[in-house]
Motif scaffolding. Structure first.
Motif, PDB file in Angstrom:
ATOM      1  N   ARG A  31       0.837  -1.201   0.000  1.00 45.17           N
ATOM      2  CA  ARG A  31       0.000   0.000   0.000  1.00 45.17           C
ATOM      3  C   ARG A  31       0.865   1.242   0.000  1.00 45.17           C
ATOM      4  O   ARG A  31       2.064   1.210   0.340  1.00 45.17           O
ATOM      5  CB  ARG A  31      -0.950  -0.011   1.192  1.00 45.17           C
ATOM      6  N   ALA A  33       0.398   4.969   1.711  1.00 41.51           N
ATOM      7  CA  ALA A  33      -0.502   5.537   2.723  1.00 41.51           C
ATOM      8  C   ALA A  33      -0.135   6.981   3.038  1.00 41.51           C
ATOM      9  O   ALA A  33       0.315   7.292   4.138  1.00 41.51           O
ATOM     10  CB  ALA A  33      -0.433   4.682   3.992  1.00 41.51           C
ATOM     11  N   SER A  35      -0.263  11.000   3.912  1.00 45.97           N
ATOM     12  CA  SER A  35      -1.092  11.949   4.659  1.00 45.97           C
ATOM     13  C   SER A  35      -1.298  13.131   3.713  1.00 45.97           C
ATOM     14  O   SER A  35      -0.317  13.754   3.305  1.00 45.97           O
ATOM     15  CB  SER A  35      -0.348  12.418   5.909  1.00 45.97           C
ATOM     16  N   GLU A  67      -4.269   8.790   4.855  1.00 45.75           N
ATOM     17  CA  GLU A  67      -4.107   8.898   6.306  1.00 45.75           C
ATOM     18  C   GLU A  67      -4.426  10.339   6.710  1.00 45.75           C
ATOM     19  O   GLU A  67      -3.531  11.149   6.974  1.00 45.75           O
ATOM     20  CB  GLU A  67      -2.697   8.455   6.709  1.00 45.75           C
ATOM     21  N   PHE A 222      -1.155   8.135  15.005  1.00 42.10           N
ATOM     22  CA  PHE A 222      -0.540   7.470  13.845  1.00 42.10           C
ATOM     23  C   PHE A 222      -0.162   6.014  14.114  1.00 42.10           C
ATOM     24  O   PHE A 222      -0.502   5.115  13.344  1.00 42.10           O
ATOM     25  CB  PHE A 222       0.691   8.266  13.389  1.00 42.10           C
ATOM     26  N   ASN A 226      -2.363   3.519  11.661  1.00 40.14           N
ATOM     27  CA  ASN A 226      -1.512   3.064  10.564  1.00 40.14           C
ATOM     28  C   ASN A 226      -1.293   1.548  10.657  1.00 40.14           C
ATOM     29  O   ASN A 226      -1.471   0.818   9.682  1.00 40.14           O
ATOM     30  CB  ASN A 226      -0.194   3.842  10.631  1.00 40.14           C
ATOM     31  N   ARG A 240       8.457   1.812   3.430  1.00 34.99           N
ATOM     32  CA  ARG A 240       8.226   3.214   3.789  1.00 34.99           C
ATOM     33  C   ARG A 240       9.548   3.861   4.195  1.00 34.99           C
ATOM     34  O   ARG A 240      10.564   3.172   4.330  1.00 34.99           O
ATOM     35  CB  ARG A 240       7.208   3.310   4.921  1.00 34.99           C
ATOM     36  N   HIS A 244      10.402   6.153   9.748  1.00 34.97           N
ATOM     37  CA  HIS A 244       9.408   5.383  10.501  1.00 34.97           C
ATOM     38  C   HIS A 244       9.999   4.162  11.205  1.00 34.97           C
ATOM     39  O   HIS A 244       9.276   3.443  11.886  1.00 34.97           O
ATOM     40  CB  HIS A 244       8.279   4.923   9.569  1.00 34.97           C
TER      41      HIS A 244
HETATM   42  N1  GLU Z   1       1.023   8.571   6.557  1.00 32.86           N
HETATM   43  C1  GLU Z   1       2.365   8.143   6.811  1.00 32.86           C
HETATM   44  C2  GLU Z   1       3.313   9.063   6.086  1.00 32.86           C
HETATM   45  O1  GLU Z   1       2.909   9.709   5.122  1.00 32.86           O
HETATM   46  C3  GLU Z   1       2.522   6.730   6.341  1.00 32.86           C
HETATM   47  C4  GLU Z   1       3.721   6.030   6.840  1.00 32.86           C
HETATM   48  C5  GLU Z   1       3.735   4.592   6.378  1.00 32.86           C
HETATM   49  O2  GLU Z   1       3.888   4.400   5.149  1.00 32.86           O
HETATM   50  O3  GLU Z   1       3.552   3.705   7.175  1.00 32.86           O
HETATM   51  O4  GLU Z   1       4.452   9.216   6.478  1.00 32.86           O
END
Ligand code: GLU
Length: 501
Positions: A31, A33, A35, A67, A222, A226, A240, A244
């Motif tokens: 995926r 994801a 924001s 997100e 988050f 998430n 990602r 993170h």
């Molecule tokens: N919304 C998060 C971001 O844009 C997603 C992080 C992830 O891919 O888990 O950083």
């Protein structure tokens, strides 16, 4: 201990059994994801590309999840723009915002529409005493953080509200205090996992500290939404940004304790500019919006992104389909990925060369109100013009520069001429103008006569002619340039050069 056992150990200790999410029907689900709080930048796009390729390579699914839990900063216009950017790059998703999961189980794909789902899981966390209400104010937390730092300890939640009695909680709620919900992390133990890009990872639980899963306004934090959504949506692989990485142990612990499947994670190395600092506007590469406006092509961007933190075994310009066969998580790098604009331009040049003449015209906007060329190119010379400059273009604005050189009567910049012709005597161009005006059977015939007369040969003959005609040191064949410019303009340029020497 291997990584799967680390998780098992943790579950056993907490001792929960909750319903598992819908099991995935395909082997690999990835995926993207984002924001939606701003325009898409290269880092986002690389993440999207790698996840899409991983799914494509395995015949799996690629999901898009918005997100948008931060209601103040998220905007639908940014999500729309991101969707448009992804489509433009050819990165289509199987399920995403506004789409129905045919099995009806995984959507909706906007987090702002999943509050009821989150609430059910918050309730489970509370019932199982896996999480507790925390009434600490921002100031309390800040004070505690500073005290820990002063004592030389890494800051983590001090556990103030961890053991509040039912009675204390009731009283504070009656007092209208709005708590956050904080996840209780075991005091001992560790989380281990094998990262697809960074290799084996190990984190001590004691260093993590209890973390917030629901903010005081009721929205999910988050870490929680998430991870929960990945699991509930059957995501098997998460690629990602490495920013993170430190969040991952929290998310693994959370999912395991809820009896949920944990995806495999891969953290992509940071993208840095020439100065080794994280890529930002300062490096002249803003959002994809900016790059699109400059005329960069999807094929060029995909090829550039493909090599940012992923060692490609091919130096060829590849389509997305071709990339699928070359994408390999084993090739993900650990060192920062350097964004070099020269490299992007390299792919852009190759991508432009692949365009048909018709596509070039569209790219130049030549079909709409004169487009970039603003009607500068005479209609009957348009085809020849495109044929001449197409291999020298990286951006539409360069075509405008060529159109000016070839068709406008502005003299070539004196500076350029002085820089390129410092060693040339005026007589050379007077001879050139004279021979040119007399007529000749071809440019080759003309240059042969000029060579005989001036005794200049090779580069010493052609470079001054090129600079006088175009003001450039490189470019298309002189014969073709002269043909498009027309006899009179060529003669005028030689005379102008003679005056400047
Ligand atoms: N919304 C998060 C971001 O844009 C997603 C992080 C992830 O891919 O888990 O950083």
């Amino acid at each position: 201990m291997d990584d799967s056992l680390a998780g098992t150990w943790f579950c056993r200790r907490q001792g929960f059994s909750l319903p598992l999410p819908v099991m995935n029907k395909v082997a690999v689900t990835t995926r993207f994801a984002p924001s939606p709080t701003g325009h898409t930048h290269l880092g986002n796009l690389r993440t999207a590309l790698f996840n899409a390729l991983l799914a494509l390579a395995a015949g799996g699914e690629f999901l898009l999840r918005s997100e948008d839990t931060d209601r103040d900063r998220s905007a639908e216009k940014y999500l729309d723009a991101m969707c448009d950017d992804l489509r433009w790059l050819g990165l289509d998703w199987d399920l995403g915002p506004g789409m129905e999961d045919p099995a009806g189980e995984r959507g909706p794909f906007r987090q702002s529409e999943r509050q009821a789902i989150y609430q059910a899981w918050f309730d489970k966390l509370s019932e199982q005493r896996l999480a507790y209400p925390c009434f600490c104010s921002r100031q309390d937390l800040e004070r505690s953080r500073k005290a820990q730092q002063r004592a030389g300890r890494a800051p983590r939640y001090a556990g103030t509200c961890r053991e509040l009695s039912e009675q204390e909680i009731k009283e504070r709620l009656l007092d209208d205090q709005r708590p956050t919900l904080r996840y209780r992390v075991a005091d001992e133990g560790f989380v281990e996992f094998s990262d697809l890009a960074k290799g084996p990872q190990r984190f001590e639980l004691a260093d993590i500290g209890d973390f917030i899963v629901r903010r005081s306004d009721g929205t999910p934090a988050f870490f929680f939404s998430n991870a929960l959504d990945d699991s509930l949506m059957g995501v098997t692989h998460v690629l990602r940004g490495e920013d993170h990485l430190a969040n991952t142990p929290r998310q693994i612990v959370l999912l395991r304790s809820l009896g949920l499947e944990v995806p495999v994670y891969g953290h992509l190395s940071l993208i840095v500019g020439d100065d080794g600092k994280p890529l930002s506007k300062r490096h002249g590469t803003g959002s994809l919006k900016d790059l699109r406006e400059l005329g960069y092509l999807p094929l060029a961007l995909n090829n550039h992104l493909f090599r940012l933190g992923h060692a490609s075994d091919s130096g060829d310009l590849m389509t997305l389909d071709e990339m699928t066969g070359h994408f390999d998580c084993a090739h993900l790098g650990r060192a920062p990925a350097r964004h070099d604009p020269v490299q992007l331009d390299h792919w852009q040049k190759l991508a432009v060369m692949k365009l048909s003449d018709e596509e070039i015209k569209t790219w130049l906007g030549a079909d709409a109100d004169g487009g970039y060329l603003g009607g500068m190119v005479p209609a009957d010379q348009e085809q020849d013009f495109i044929g001449l400059v197409r291999d020298n273009l990286q951006r539409p604005s360069q075509a405008v520069a060529w159109a000016k050189i070839l068709f406008a009567d502005e003299p070539i910049s004196g500076e350029m001429i002085s820089a390129g012709l410092s060693h040339i005597e005026a007589g050379f161009f007077e001879d050139a103008a004279g021979l040119w005006s007399k007529g000749h059977s071809s440019f080759r015939d003309f240059s042969g006569q000029l060579s005989e007369k001036t005794k200049h040969k090779g580069k010493k003959l052609f470079m001054p002619l090129r600079v006088a005609l175009t003001g450039e040191l490189h470019g298309p064949e002189l014969e073709k340039i002269a043909a498009l410019m027309g006899k009179d303009r060529v003669e005028r340029r030689f005379l102008e050069a003679a005056e400047r020497c």
